[in-house]
Design a protein around this motif. Sequence first.
Motif, PDB file in Angstrom:
ATOM      1  N   HIS A   1       0.827  -1.206   0.000  1.00 38.36           N
ATOM      2  CA  HIS A   1       0.000   0.000   0.000  1.00 38.36           C
ATOM      3  C   HIS A   1       0.864   1.260   0.000  1.00 38.36           C
ATOM      4  O   HIS A   1       0.768   2.109   0.898  1.00 38.36           O
TER       5      HIS A   1
ATOM      6  N   TYR B   1       2.655   4.552  -2.245  1.00 34.59           N
ATOM      7  CA  TYR B   1       2.835   5.366  -3.450  1.00 34.59           C
ATOM      8  C   TYR B   1       4.333   5.397  -3.723  1.00 34.59           C
ATOM      9  O   TYR B   1       5.125   5.685  -2.814  1.00 34.59           O
TER      10      TYR B   1
ATOM     11  N   SER C   1       3.772   5.622   2.418  1.00 37.63           N
ATOM     12  CA  SER C   1       2.595   4.791   2.702  1.00 37.63           C
ATOM     13  C   SER C   1       1.307   5.528   2.308  1.00 37.63           C
ATOM     14  O   SER C   1       1.149   6.718   2.581  1.00 37.63           O
ATOM     15  N   GLU C   2       0.410   4.798   1.694  1.00 37.59           N
ATOM     16  CA  GLU C   2      -0.874   5.389   1.285  1.00 37.59           C
ATOM     17  C   GLU C   2      -1.641   5.960   2.472  1.00 37.59           C
ATOM     18  O   GLU C   2      -2.446   6.869   2.323  1.00 37.59           O
TER      19      GLU C   2
ATOM     20  N   SER D   1      -0.321  10.765  -7.334  1.00 34.98           N
ATOM     21  CA  SER D   1      -0.915   9.438  -7.140  1.00 34.98           C
ATOM     22  C   SER D   1      -1.942   9.473  -6.008  1.00 34.98           C
ATOM     23  O   SER D   1      -2.939   8.761  -6.043  1.00 34.98           O
ATOM     24  N   ALA D   2      -1.657  10.299  -5.002  1.00 36.15           N
ATOM     25  CA  ALA D   2      -2.572  10.384  -3.850  1.00 36.15           C
ATOM     26  C   ALA D   2      -3.670  11.424  -4.087  1.00 36.15           C
ATOM     27  O   ALA D   2      -4.491  11.659  -3.194  1.00 36.15           O
TER      28      ALA D   2
END
Length: 197
Positions: free
Chosen positions: A90, A92, A110-111, A142-143
């Motif tokens: 999990h 990015y 970490s996401e 990405s987030a």
Amino acid sequence: MKLLEDYILEKGTVLEGDVLKVDAFLNHQIDPKLMREIGGEFAEHFKGLGITKIVTIESSGIAPAVFAGLYLDVPVIFARKKKSVTLKDHLYTAEVYSYTKKETSSISISESFLTSEDKLLIIDDFLANGQAALGLIEIAKSAKATVSGIGIVIEKSFQKGRQLLDETGIQVVSLARIASLENQRIHFLDEEGHHVK
Ligand code: 5GP
């Protein structure tokens, strides 16, 4: 930032390949009082933007980022260069080519620490070709988080990173801007990018 420029002139050395060595206060031994001033300076520039988190890359970005986080009263996340048992799923991730190490590495966050609500301030120790900052921008994308500002301790303005970051439209603040390192001599630009006599 005059204090930082004085440190660079007094303690910095110029190595082969346009590398500035500042191990005496930033990249190996750390000067906490200088880091506190640097953090305060970043906070002064970026307050009012509603920053929710600071992101940086281990290890040399952490000290200035933590002091900026203290003054802006937000958490600091450092992207990690190595996966571990506690950090493997999990994530990015972005690929970053290191100017000083001459190798590509994956950086990961970490996401769980980034959301689409976040307004991020990226902080790093050096800006050379911009790969580290662009990697963090990619992770933010990405987030679906917003990057509201980029704070750099030492910018080597003669390399292409500053232009690449300016092209993103994100506000960039560099506390020391180096015009050239030719013949082992350090020449600065002022904040607006003019040569300092
Ligand atoms: P960029 O990704 O902008 O090409 O390079 C930034 C990264 O490379 C920084 O995080 C820093 O670790 C390293 N770096 C680039 N140029 C220098 C330099 O002249 N001196 C030091 N000490 N590190 C540098």
